[in-house]
Scaffold this active site. Structure first.
Site, PDB file in Angstrom:
ATOM      1  CG  ASP A   4      26.236  87.814  82.017  1.00 11.75           C
ATOM      2  OD1 ASP A   4      25.511  87.755  80.875  1.00 11.75           O
ATOM      3  OD2 ASP A   4      26.486  87.208  82.670  1.00 11.75           O
ATOM      4  CE  LYS A  17      17.855  86.158  66.341  1.00 11.84           C
ATOM      5  NZ  LYS A  17      18.810  86.897  67.014  1.00 11.84           N
ATOM      6  CE1 TYR A  34      18.950  81.607  67.105  1.00 11.25           C
ATOM      7  CE2 TYR A  34      17.754  81.159  65.188  1.00 11.25           C
ATOM      8  CZ  TYR A  34      18.583  81.843  65.832  1.00 11.25           C
ATOM      9  OH  TYR A  34      19.588  82.758  65.038  1.00 11.25           O
ATOM     10  CB  SER A  81      17.300  84.890  62.708  1.00 11.97           C
ATOM     11  OG  SER A  81      17.014  83.634  62.140  1.00 11.97           O
TER      12      SER A  81
END
Length: 308
Positions: free
Chosen positions: A71, A167, A163, A150
Site C-alpha cells: 500500500d 502529477k 490530478y 503524464s
C-alpha cells in the site's frame, strides 16, 4: 536460463500492478526475462481476484512474476514489501512507481481532503517507495528508479486540476531526487504516457468533486467533460489509432535494455502526439545551462527521448 540471461535479469518492483499500465509494465518486463514483483494493496481482500489472475497468467507463460502486498500510502507497507524482496534476492534493481488515481471535475468543487489524498497517492507515495528501496540500492552501488508520469504535467488541461497538481508534484520530486542521486550511481527515468482511453480503469474509477453545489454554479461547463473521451479517440484516430497500454510496458523494457549511463531521463509515449517532447527538449537545455552556471554540471540529467 542461460548464464547471460541470468546476468541481465533485473529484480523489479512495480507498484499499482493490479490493472492498467502497472499490469502491462509488470507483464512486459517479466516476458522480457526479468524477475518482477507486481505489487498491489489488499491482495487477500479487494484485489484477490486480480492477484490470482495475474499469477495464473504468469504460471501459464512460465514467467518470473510474483505478487507482493504494498500500500503506497503506508511507509511500513512499503518497507515490508522491499524487505520481502531483499530477503529472497539480496537486491532490488528497479522500482517502477506507477500506483495512482484520477479525479475529474471543476477544481473549485473538490474538497481540500480530496486534493490532499490525490497528491498523497500520486506524488508523496513516490517518496515513500523510494525511501524504502534507496538504502539497498546505495549498498548495491546502483539501481534504477522508474516513474509513470503524464503529459499533463507539461500541458495542463481543464477539469483535471487535482490530478495534474499531483502529477506536477510527483514529477518535481522525481526530477530533483534524480539529480541528487546521480553521484551515487542511481539512475532515474520518467515514462510519460499520453491519455489512454481504454486498457486502464482510470476513467471508470475517476473520483468526482465532493461539492456538487459549487459545480452547479458553473452552468453547463461540467457537461462538456463527458465528451472529452470521444475527442481523445478522434485525436488518436487522426494519429494512426489509439495506443494500447502495452506500449508503456514496451517502453519500460526498452529502457532496461539500454546500457547503464546511457538511459534518457524522460521517455514520452503519447498516441495523441501533443508535443510535450519538444517542451522537454527546451526545458532540458535551459536547466542544464543553469546548473552549469551554478557549478552543478555533474548533476545534469540525461536528455529526454520519445518512444512514440
Amino acid at each position: 536460463m542461460t548464464h547471460n540471461a541470468r546476468n541481465s535479469q533485473q529484480v523489479v518492483l512495480v507498484t499499482g500492478a493490479g490493472s492498467g499500465i502497472g499490469r502491462a509494465v509488470s507483464l512486459s518486463l517479466a516476458r522480457a526475462g526479468h524477475q518482477v514483483y507486481a505489487s498491489m494493496r489488499e491482495i487477500r481482500q479487494k484485489n484477490r481476484e486480480r492477484a490470482e489472475a495475474l499469477l495464473e497468467l504468469a504460471r501459464a507463460e512460465g514467467l518470473s512474476l510474483d505478487i507482493v502486498e504494498l500500500d503506497v500510502l503506508s511507509e511500513v507497507c512499503c518497507q515490508a514489501a522491499v524487505n520481502q524482496i531483499l530477503a529472497r534476492h539480496g537486491r532490488v534493481d528497479v522500482v517502477v512507481n506507477n500506483a495512482g488515481m484520477l479525479m475529474t471535475g471543476i477544481t473549485e468543487a473538490f474538497s481540500i481532503e480530496q486534493v490532499a489524498r490525490i497528491i498523497d497517492t500520486n506524488a508523496l507515495s513516490w517518496l515513500r517507495v523510494n525511501r524504502a528501496v534507496l538504502p539497498a540500492m546505495r549498498r548495491q552501488g546502483g539501481g534504477l528508479l522508474m516513474y509513470v508520469g503524464s503529459t499533463t504535467a507539461r500541458l495542463h488541461e481543464p477539469f483535471l486540476g487535482p490530478y495534474i497538481a499531483s502529477k506536477v508534484a510527483g514529477d518535481a520530486i522525481a526530477e530533483i531526487m534524480a539529480m541528487e542521486l546521480r553521484p551515487v550511481g542511481i539512475e532515474s527515468v520518467i515514462l510519460v504516457p499520453g491519455a489512454f482511453t481504454s486498457g486502464t480503469e482510470h476513467f471508470a474509477h475517476s473520483n468526482a468533486p465532493e461539492y456538487f453545489a459549487i459545480e452547479q454554479q458553473y452552468g453547463d461547463l461540467p457537461d462538456r467533460i463527458s465528451g472529452l473521451a470521444d475527442q481523445l479517440s478522434a485525436i488518436d484516430a487522426a494519429n494512426g489509432g489509439a495506443l494500447d497500454v502495452s506500449a508503456v510496458g514496451q517502453a519500460a523494457v526498452d529502457v532496461l535494455a539500454i546500457p547503464r549511463g546511457q538511459r534518457p531521463f524522460r521517455v514520452v509515449i503519447d498516441g495523441q502526439r501533443k508535443g510535450t517532447d519538444a517542451i522537454d527538449a527546451i526545458y532540458h537545455e535551459k536547466q542544464a545551462a543553469f546548473l552549469r552556471q551554478m557549478g552543478l554540471e555533474d548533476l545534469i540529467l540525461p536528455a529526454p527521448s520519445s518512444a512514440v
